[in-house]
Design a protein around this motif. Structure first.
Motif, mmCIF file in Angstrom:
data_model
loop_
_atom_site.group_PDB
_atom_site.id
_atom_site.type_symbol
_atom_site.label_atom_id
_atom_site.label_comp_id
_atom_site.label_asym_id
_atom_site.label_seq_id
_atom_site.Cartn_x
_atom_site.Cartn_y
_atom_site.Cartn_z
ATOM 1 N N HIS A 41 0.833 -1.208 0.000
ATOM 2 C CA HIS A 41 0.000 0.000 0.000
ATOM 3 C C HIS A 41 0.867 1.256 0.000
ATOM 4 C CE1 HIS A 41 -3.724 2.128 0.263
ATOM 5 N NE2 HIS A 41 -3.328 2.768 1.357
ATOM 6 N N ALA A 42 1.944 1.245 0.754
ATOM 7 C CA ALA A 42 2.842 2.407 0.792
ATOM 8 C C ALA A 42 3.513 2.630 -0.561
ATOM 9 C CB ALA A 42 3.881 2.234 1.900
ATOM 10 N N PHE A 43 3.886 1.555 -1.254
ATOM 11 C CA PHE A 43 4.452 1.711 -2.601
ATOM 12 C C PHE A 43 3.426 2.367 -3.522
ATOM 13 C CE2 PHE A 43 7.957 -1.316 -1.704
ATOM 14 C CZ PHE A 43 8.989 -0.673 -2.367
ATOM 15 N N LYS A 44 2.166 1.958 -3.395
ATOM 16 C CA LYS A 44 1.097 2.544 -4.207
ATOM 17 C C LYS A 44 0.988 4.048 -3.926
ATOM 18 C CE LYS A 44 -3.897 2.272 -4.884
ATOM 19 N NZ LYS A 44 -5.135 1.620 -4.478
ATOM 20 N N ILE A 45 1.019 4.428 -2.662
ATOM 21 C CA ILE A 45 0.946 5.847 -2.279
ATOM 22 C C ILE A 45 2.166 6.599 -2.801
ATOM 23 C CG2 ILE A 45 1.037 7.436 -0.314
ATOM 24 C CD1 ILE A 45 -0.604 5.253 1.214
ATOM 25 N N ALA A 46 3.339 6.011 -2.639
ATOM 26 C CA ALA A 46 4.572 6.657 -3.096
ATOM 27 C C ALA A 46 4.549 6.860 -4.611
ATOM 28 C CB ALA A 46 5.793 5.845 -2.673
ATOM 29 N N LYS A 47 4.143 5.841 -5.352
ATOM 30 C CA LYS A 47 4.083 5.968 -6.810
ATOM 31 C C LYS A 47 3.122 7.068 -7.229
ATOM 32 C CE LYS A 47 3.663 2.128 -9.151
ATOM 33 N NZ LYS A 47 3.307 0.742 -9.533
ATOM 34 N N ALA A 48 1.953 7.131 -6.609
ATOM 35 C CA ALA A 48 0.976 8.171 -6.943
ATOM 36 C C ALA A 48 1.517 9.554 -6.586
ATOM 37 C CB ALA A 48 -0.344 7.902 -6.219
ATOM 38 N N THR A 49 2.174 9.650 -5.454
ATOM 39 C CA THR A 49 2.723 10.941 -5.016
ATOM 40 C C THR A 49 3.846 11.383 -5.941
ATOM 41 O OG1 THR A 49 2.114 10.407 -2.738
ATOM 42 C CG2 THR A 49 3.684 12.214 -3.053
ATOM 43 N N TYR A 50 4.724 10.467 -6.298
ATOM 44 C CA TYR A 50 5.796 10.815 -7.231
ATOM 45 C C TYR A 50 5.224 11.205 -8.603
ATOM 46 C CZ TYR A 50 9.464 9.238 -4.016
ATOM 47 O OH TYR A 50 10.329 9.101 -2.953
ATOM 48 N N ALA A 51 4.147 10.546 -9.040
ATOM 49 C CA ALA A 51 3.521 10.908 -10.315
ATOM 50 C C ALA A 51 2.977 12.333 -10.257
ATOM 51 C CB ALA A 51 2.407 9.919 -10.652
ATOM 52 N N GLU A 52 2.378 12.711 -9.125
ATOM 53 C CA GLU A 52 1.886 14.089 -8.949
ATOM 54 C C GLU A 52 3.050 15.076 -8.997
ATOM 55 O OE1 GLU A 52 -0.226 14.274 -5.249
ATOM 56 O OE2 GLU A 52 -1.691 12.772 -5.880
ATOM 57 N N ILE A 53 4.139 14.723 -8.322
ATOM 58 C CA ILE A 53 5.322 15.595 -8.314
ATOM 59 C C ILE A 53 5.863 15.762 -9.724
ATOM 60 C CG2 ILE A 53 7.741 15.728 -7.576
ATOM 61 C CD1 ILE A 53 6.790 14.319 -4.933
ATOM 62 N N ASP A 54 5.981 14.649 -10.442
ATOM 63 C CA ASP A 54 6.513 14.695 -11.804
ATOM 64 C C ASP A 54 5.604 15.488 -12.729
ATOM 65 O OD1 ASP A 54 8.642 13.182 -10.923
ATOM 66 O OD2 ASP A 54 7.879 11.295 -11.739
ATOM 67 N N ALA A 55 4.295 15.342 -12.566
ATOM 68 C CA ALA A 55 3.337 16.067 -13.410
ATOM 69 C C ALA A 55 3.393 17.574 -13.149
ATOM 70 C CB ALA A 55 1.927 15.542 -13.180
ATOM 71 N N ALA A 56 3.715 17.952 -11.926
ATOM 72 C CA ALA A 56 3.774 19.370 -11.576
ATOM 73 C C ALA A 56 5.065 20.032 -12.040
ATOM 74 C CB ALA A 56 3.616 19.544 -10.064
ATOM 75 N N LYS A 57 6.095 19.257 -12.323
ATOM 76 C CA LYS A 57 7.393 19.833 -12.709
ATOM 77 C C LYS A 57 7.319 20.693 -13.975
ATOM 78 C CE LYS A 57 10.504 16.662 -10.430
ATOM 79 N NZ LYS A 57 11.458 15.559 -10.584
ATOM 80 N N PRO A 58 6.712 20.228 -15.063
ATOM 81 C CA PRO A 58 6.676 21.086 -16.247
ATOM 82 C C PRO A 58 5.930 22.400 -15.990
ATOM 83 C CG PRO A 58 6.125 18.833 -16.839
ATOM 84 C CD PRO A 58 6.198 18.898 -15.337
ATOM 85 N N ALA A 59 4.852 22.355 -15.232
ATOM 86 C CA ALA A 59 4.108 23.583 -14.925
ATOM 87 C C ALA A 59 4.953 24.537 -14.095
ATOM 88 C CB ALA A 59 2.818 23.237 -14.189
ATOM 89 N N ALA A 60 5.697 24.001 -13.146
ATOM 90 C CA ALA A 60 6.552 24.826 -12.297
ATOM 91 C C ALA A 60 7.699 25.433 -13.118
ATOM 92 C CB ALA A 60 7.097 24.014 -11.128
ATOM 93 N N GLU A 61 8.226 24.641 -14.053
ATOM 94 C CA GLU A 61 9.325 25.121 -14.883
ATOM 95 C C GLU A 61 8.862 26.201 -15.855
ATOM 96 O OE1 GLU A 61 10.990 21.593 -16.588
ATOM 97 O OE2 GLU A 61 11.810 20.918 -14.680
ATOM 98 N N GLU A 62 7.600 26.115 -16.330
ATOM 99 C CA GLU A 62 7.059 27.111 -17.243
ATOM 100 C C GLU A 62 6.886 28.456 -16.547
ATOM 101 O OE1 GLU A 62 3.448 25.684 -18.993
ATOM 102 O OE2 GLU A 62 4.428 23.967 -19.895
ATOM 103 N N GLN A 63 6.596 28.434 -15.244
ATOM 104 C CA GLN A 63 6.356 29.664 -14.502
ATOM 105 C C GLN A 63 7.648 30.419 -14.210
ATOM 106 O OE1 GLN A 63 4.155 28.549 -11.030
ATOM 107 N NE2 GLN A 63 2.306 28.081 -12.183
#
Length: 139
Positions: free
Chosen positions: A116-138
């Motif tokens: 379950h923790a791996f599932k949470i970690a993977k989802a959290t890392y996916a959110e972090i990765d998805a936010a990177k391009p938006a943060a870099e554009e700003q």
């Protein structure tokens, strides 16, 4: 603060450490949402967890981060696992570090907890990765 108008030195140190680990925005939100009801609790965790434990010099923030995530995963504190996964950006714990910590959880606390923790970690890392391009554009 309800009990004292002047924050203790441990509270001040805890707030500095808490901000360095969880980030300014997270701590600002927590403090903005503080009420007279939960103020004693906020003071307790800021002084105790952040001022007394996380501020100690015996372990690095990276080491504390790995241990904290493993303990939270073992105990099934899912929201806290995700919060501390996000905090690894500030503590220096890598994805490989967290993988190793969760492998320990599997052996010492059980495969279901680690799974379950791996599932949470993977989802959290996916959110972090998805936010990177938006943060870099700003920038």
């Amino acid at each position: 603060m309800a009990e004292a108008s002047i924050p203790s030195e441990r509270y001040k140190q805890g707030l500095v450490t808490r901000r360095s680990v969880l980030g300014e925005a997270h701590v600002d939100r927590a403090l903005a949402n503080e009420t007279p009801f939960d103020q004693p609790f906020q003071q307790l965790i800021t002084e105790g967890a952040w001022g007394s434990v996380w501020s100690r010099e015996q372990w690095s923030k990276r080491e504390r981060s790995m241990v904290t995530i493993a303990l939270l995963a073992a105990l099934g504190h899912d929201e806290e696992v995700a919060m501390h996964i996000r905090a690894t950006a500030n503590t220096g714990a890598t994805r490989d570090d967290i993988c190793e910590a969760l492998m320990h959880v599997a052996i010492y606390a059980g495969v279901p907890a680690a799974n379950h923790a791996f599932k949470i970690a993977k989802a959290t890392y996916a959110e972090i990765d998805a936010a990177k391009p938006a943060a870099e554009e700003q920038k």
